[in-house]
Design a protein around this motif. Structure first.
Motif, PDB file in Angstrom:
ATOM      1  N   GLY A  74       0.813  -1.212   0.000  1.00 44.94           N
ATOM      2  CA  GLY A  74       0.000   0.000   0.000  1.00 44.94           C
ATOM      3  C   GLY A  74       0.845   1.259   0.000  1.00 44.94           C
ATOM      4  N   THR A  75       1.894   1.276   0.822  1.00 42.62           N
ATOM      5  CA  THR A  75       2.753   2.464   0.868  1.00 42.62           C
ATOM      6  C   THR A  75       3.517   2.652  -0.435  1.00 42.62           C
TER       7      THR A  75
ATOM      8  N   ILE B 134       0.079   5.349  -0.793  1.00 40.71           N
ATOM      9  CA  ILE B 134      -0.923   5.414   0.272  1.00 40.71           C
ATOM     10  C   ILE B 134      -0.202   5.598   1.607  1.00 40.71           C
TER      11      ILE B 134
ATOM     12  N   HIS C  42      -3.384   4.719   6.357  1.00 43.26           N
ATOM     13  CA  HIS C  42      -4.440   4.129   5.540  1.00 43.26           C
ATOM     14  C   HIS C  42      -4.048   2.732   5.049  1.00 43.26           C
ATOM     15  N   ALA C  43      -2.764   2.520   4.790  1.00 40.24           N
ATOM     16  CA  ALA C  43      -2.325   1.213   4.296  1.00 40.24           C
ATOM     17  C   ALA C  43      -2.506   0.128   5.345  1.00 40.24           C
TER      18      ALA C  43
ATOM     19  N   PHE D 174      -5.482  -2.165   5.347  1.00 38.42           N
ATOM     20  CA  PHE D 174      -5.516  -3.392   4.551  1.00 38.42           C
ATOM     21  C   PHE D 174      -5.405  -4.613   5.470  1.00 38.42           C
TER      22      PHE D 174
ATOM     23  N   TYR E  11      -4.866  -6.964  -6.821  1.00 39.02           N
ATOM     24  CA  TYR E  11      -3.721  -6.167  -6.389  1.00 39.02           C
ATOM     25  C   TYR E  11      -2.878  -5.725  -7.589  1.00 39.02           C
TER      26      TYR E  11
ATOM     27  N   ASP F 238      -5.272   0.011  -8.593  1.00 34.16           N
ATOM     28  CA  ASP F 238      -4.592   0.755  -7.536  1.00 34.16           C
ATOM     29  C   ASP F 238      -5.566   1.660  -6.786  1.00 34.16           C
ATOM     30  N   ASP F 239      -6.868   1.397  -6.967  1.00 34.71           N
ATOM     31  CA  ASP F 239      -7.884   2.156  -6.254  1.00 34.71           C
ATOM     32  C   ASP F 239      -7.927   1.699  -4.794  1.00 34.71           C
ATOM     33  N   TYR F 240      -7.955   2.649  -3.885  1.00 38.61           N
ATOM     34  CA  TYR F 240      -7.857   2.324  -2.462  1.00 38.61           C
ATOM     35  C   TYR F 240      -9.014   1.451  -1.997  1.00 38.61           C
TER      36      TYR F 240
ATOM     37  N   LEU G 219      -8.913  -2.307  -0.590  1.00 39.14           N
ATOM     38  CA  LEU G 219      -9.431  -2.591   0.749  1.00 39.14           C
ATOM     39  C   LEU G 219     -10.388  -3.785   0.703  1.00 39.14           C
TER      40      LEU G 219
END
Length: 249
Positions: free
Chosen positions: A118-119, A123, A127-128, A131, A175, A179-181, A185
């Motif tokens: 995520g990072t 992100i 927020h990461a 996950f 994945y 790359d949409d958060y 999630l």
């Protein structure tokens, strides 16, 4: 896991995780007491030293018999640890061990790279880390569902392994293609659900692949393979992260 990685480093965190996993091997060895151990328990309960000389002699004799029994029990436990009879008498058990070890390996690799992935997409860490939270929530529901299915005796081998494996593979592909958060999630939620489901279902179906006579030895081999899968996933992922700079140890 993230806390342990920051506190003890990647290698230290997986040393701790590996130590916990290897304790399951000892638990498997002690899963069912042998007839000799039951005899020793009876001797322990009936052992009551008396004041007279004859009673003391009898107590010493009982103590020696107990010590001998304990030594034999330890040798028996060691033999059970090294016993491969479940594999010899139940060839399908080899397939089961392979599947369970791969599940443990996949979970370890997935858990290691979830937050760093995520990072790497830009992100924030705050927020990461969600996950991992989503994966944990999905895992909880996966185990609850497996418990309900087994409670009503509706579990099928295909539903226990093939279906959740395909679901996990499809989820992991998200994945790569997105790359949409919010999509990632949801992917973590489904991935955690699938991995927990297949792990719980596989463990619960274990007695179907060995007879009662080989249950204890099979349990040892089962958790030994699972622990090796976790260790292998940690070693490979750790080396990859060190050489590529994905994680800092």
């Amino acid at each position: 896991m993230e806390f342990m990685r920051h506190t003890y480093g990647l290698h230290g965190a997986y040393f701790l995780l590996g130590a916990i996993s290897w304790n399951a091997v000892a638990a498997g060895i002690l899963l069912r007491p042998s007839a000799l151990e039951k005899t020793n328990e009876v001797m322990d309960a009936s052992f009551a030293p008396t004041e007279d000389i004859q009673g003391k002699d009898k107590s010493i004799k009982n103590a020696m018999l107990m010590l001998k029994g304990r030594i034999v029990s330890m040798v028996t436990l060691l033999f059970n640890f090294l016993n491969l009879s479940p594999v010899i008498h139940h060839p399908i058990f080899i397939v089961y061990l392979t599947v369970h070890a791969l599940i443990s390996y996949n979970f370890t690799v997935w858990a290691i790279f979830l937050v760093p992935f995520g990072t790497s997409l830009g992100i924030s860490s705050e927020h990461a880390v969600l996950f991992s939270s989503a994966g944990g929530i999905g895992g909880l529901f996966g185990k609850i569902l497996v418990s309900l299915i087994f409670y009503f005796d509706k579990m099928h081998p295909l539903a226990a392994s093939v279906v959740p494996s395909v679901t996990w593979c499809l989820a992991v592909s998200c994945y790569v293609i997105s790359d949409d958060y919010m999509v990632l999630l949801g992917t973590s939620l489904v991935s955690g659900f699938s991995l927990a489901y297949i792990d719980a279902a596989t463990v619960a179906m274990f007695p179907r692949y060995v007879c009662a006579a080989h249950l204890r030895q099979g349990t040892v081999l089962n958790y030994l393979g699972s622990g090796l899968g976790v260790q292998l996933g940690g070693i490979i992922s750790g080396n990859v992260s060190i050489h590529n700079g994905v994680l800092q140890t």
